[in-house]
Design a protein around this motif. Structure first.
Motif, mmCIF file in Angstrom:
data_model
loop_
_atom_site.group_PDB
_atom_site.id
_atom_site.type_symbol
_atom_site.label_atom_id
_atom_site.label_comp_id
_atom_site.label_asym_id
_atom_site.label_seq_id
_atom_site.Cartn_x
_atom_site.Cartn_y
_atom_site.Cartn_z
ATOM 1 N N ILE A 145 0.826 -1.206 0.000
ATOM 2 C CA ILE A 145 0.000 0.000 0.000
ATOM 3 C C ILE A 145 0.862 1.259 0.000
ATOM 4 O O ILE A 145 0.509 2.266 -0.626
ATOM 5 N N LYS A 146 2.014 1.207 0.665
ATOM 6 C CA LYS A 146 2.950 2.338 0.614
ATOM 7 C C LYS A 146 3.460 2.512 -0.807
ATOM 8 O O LYS A 146 3.595 3.642 -1.306
ATOM 9 N N ARG A 147 3.727 1.422 -1.473
ATOM 10 C CA ARG A 147 4.208 1.480 -2.860
ATOM 11 C C ARG A 147 3.129 2.053 -3.781
ATOM 12 O O ARG A 147 3.426 2.812 -4.703
ATOM 13 N N ARG A 148 1.874 1.703 -3.508
ATOM 14 C CA ARG A 148 0.775 2.244 -4.324
ATOM 15 C C ARG A 148 0.584 3.732 -4.056
ATOM 16 O O ARG A 148 0.337 4.520 -4.983
ATOM 17 N N PHE A 149 0.683 4.155 -2.809
ATOM 18 C CA PHE A 149 0.596 5.574 -2.474
ATOM 19 C C PHE A 149 1.708 6.357 -3.176
ATOM 20 O O PHE A 149 1.476 7.442 -3.706
ATOM 21 N N TYR B 136 -10.409 0.980 -2.637
ATOM 22 C CA TYR B 136 -9.634 0.118 -1.737
ATOM 23 C C TYR B 136 -8.836 0.944 -0.732
ATOM 24 O O TYR B 136 -8.804 0.633 0.458
ATOM 25 N N LEU B 137 -8.208 2.010 -1.193
ATOM 26 C CA LEU B 137 -7.418 2.852 -0.296
ATOM 27 C C LEU B 137 -8.309 3.475 0.779
ATOM 28 O O LEU B 137 -7.929 3.549 1.953
ATOM 29 N N GLU B 138 -9.503 3.914 0.384
ATOM 30 C CA GLU B 138 -10.437 4.492 1.345
ATOM 31 C C GLU B 138 -10.893 3.441 2.352
ATOM 32 O O GLU B 138 -11.003 3.712 3.550
ATOM 33 N N VAL C 120 -10.772 0.907 7.841
ATOM 34 C CA VAL C 120 -10.535 -0.260 8.702
ATOM 35 C C VAL C 120 -9.388 0.015 9.657
ATOM 36 O O VAL C 120 -9.458 -0.305 10.849
ATOM 37 N N GLY C 121 -8.343 0.638 9.176
ATOM 38 C CA GLY C 121 -7.195 0.934 10.024
ATOM 39 C C GLY C 121 -7.560 1.844 11.178
ATOM 40 O O GLY C 121 -7.133 1.637 12.312
ATOM 41 N N ARG C 122 -8.342 2.894 10.925
ATOM 42 C CA ARG C 122 -8.746 3.805 11.992
ATOM 43 C C ARG C 122 -9.631 3.110 13.024
ATOM 44 O O ARG C 122 -9.488 3.303 14.219
ATOM 45 N N GLN C 123 -10.534 2.282 12.553
ATOM 46 C CA GLN C 123 -11.448 1.600 13.462
ATOM 47 C C GLN C 123 -10.713 0.589 14.336
ATOM 48 O O GLN C 123 -10.969 0.485 15.526
ATOM 49 N N MET C 124 -9.805 -0.170 13.737
ATOM 50 C CA MET C 124 -9.089 -1.191 14.507
ATOM 51 C C MET C 124 -8.145 -0.541 15.517
ATOM 52 O O MET C 124 -7.972 -1.031 16.614
ATOM 53 N N ARG C 125 -7.563 0.577 15.152
ATOM 54 C CA ARG C 125 -6.626 1.238 16.061
ATOM 55 C C ARG C 125 -7.358 1.875 17.234
ATOM 56 O O ARG C 125 -6.890 1.870 18.363
ATOM 57 N N ARG D 252 -20.010 7.362 8.020
ATOM 58 C CA ARG D 252 -20.967 7.853 7.019
ATOM 59 C C ARG D 252 -20.335 7.929 5.635
ATOM 60 O O ARG D 252 -21.052 7.971 4.636
ATOM 61 N N HIS D 253 -19.000 7.943 5.571
ATOM 62 C CA HIS D 253 -18.315 7.930 4.276
ATOM 63 C C HIS D 253 -18.011 6.490 3.884
ATOM 64 O O HIS D 253 -16.863 6.122 3.626
ATOM 65 N N GLN D 254 -19.014 5.678 3.863
ATOM 66 C CA GLN D 254 -18.837 4.252 3.547
ATOM 67 C C GLN D 254 -18.337 4.073 2.125
ATOM 68 O O GLN D 254 -18.935 4.589 1.183
#
Length: 318
Positions: free
Chosen positions: A204-208, A243-245, A250-255, A264-266
């Motif tokens: 994902i870093k490579r894609r960014f 996918y990036l969104e 998911v990262g914010r929720q798990m952390r 709301r920004h599903q």
């Protein structure tokens, strides 16, 4: 009891797999030795570059990867059809990128092969073609190379990896999405990086980074459908921005531990897959907690069990 790799990797069932290899020395693969203070971080670069190099040889696309301190994750797509459509010349060219060619093949390329040589060459090329879509061969060449480099650097011998690699069959798009997000978020979940875009040695870093340079297809990684004009069979069946969104959510929720929160920004990808956020979050968490070799719906898992003639399989139902 160990299950034969031929039963775990069934291309008639799915072309997507999540693989994990762990170092037998645990923290000394790529991290820092707490006793001596010596850093092995440069080995993470070895692993990443080797993955990308082998992707140019094999007909195995890299969907996601994350190189951690004592293990790495890979999510791959095996393209058997692509390998079977390669010309003999293309097979030889791919194999020659990483291997020395035998004398018979060299004479064949120079047009100096005898009738006996041609017969041998056809058998060799057929064998190479099969290896180009073999997950076992891909992982073998990846792990062997890293083990040899590390042992040379440590001036020692013996096993470097903790047995053979582990693999999970991803039976549908939901399983693929969960495995990719789980892989790309490994550094965030481990507390190594605050965000996916700062997670070194990850896909994902490579894609960014590619997006920052206005490139939609990072070299060595399988592109996303909708972002390229390539054959859809050789792409990831999502849109990159979706996918990036999704990974960011998911990262914010798990952390933060807000597993029941629905943003709301599903992402639109959830609508296409009819997959709820809470369901996806739980699945990403369960990937590591439960021992599973197959990931899919209960119907898909039942179908695999019938095909393998098993009374029971280690599956994760979604």
């Amino acid at each position: 009891m160990t299950i034969a790799r031929a039963q775990l990797v069934s291309l008639n069932t799915t072309a997507y797999y999540h693989c994990v290899s762990r170092c037998v020395r645990r923290a000394f693969l790529c991290g820092q030795d707490p006793l001596t203070g010596q850093s092995y971080e440069h080995r993470r670069h070895w692993v990443e570059q080797r993955i990308l190099a082998l992707a140019k040889v094999y007909c195995i696309g890299i969907c996601a990867y994350a190189v951690m301190n004592n293990h790495y994750h890979l999510v791959v797509h095996i393209n058997q059809e692509k390998a079977e459509q390669l010309s003999d010349q293309a097979v030889i060219e791919r194999w020659a990128k990483e291997h020395l060619l035998p004398p018979q093949i060299l004479r064949y390329l120079q047009g100096q092969a005898s009738t006996a040589d041609i017969s041998i060459c056809r058998k060799i090329i057929h064998l190479w073609r099969e290896r180009l879509y073999s997950l076992s061969w891909f992982m073998k060449e990846l792990n062997f190379s890293i083990a040899r480099q590390a042992n040379k650097e440590d001036q020692c011998g013996g096993h470097f990896w903790e047995g053979r690699f582990k693999s999970q069959a991803l039976l549908d798009e939901k399983a693929l999405l969960a495995a990719m997000a789980y892989t790309d978020l490994n550094p965030v979940r481990a507390g190594i990086s605050p965000t996916p875009e700062t997670s070194q040695y990850t896909s994902i870093k490579r894609r960014f980074d590619s997006l920052a340079h206005c490139q939609s297809k990072p070299q060595g990684l399988l592109p996303f459908a909708g972002d390229t004009n390539l054959d859809k069979s050789d792409t990831i069946p999502f849109r990159l921005l979706d996918y990036l969104e999704w990974v960011d959510w998911v990262g914010r929720q798990m952390r933060e531990g807000k597993t029941g929160y629905i943003d709301r920004h599903q992402p639109a990808i959830l609508i296409r897959l009819s997959l709820g956020q809470k369901e996806s979050l739980e699945l990403c968490s369960r990937l590591k907690q439960k021992r599973c070799l197959w990931i899919g719906t209960s119907e898909q898992l039942h179908s695999v069990k019938i095909k393998l003639n098993k009374q029971r399989i280690h599956g994760l139902s979604i």
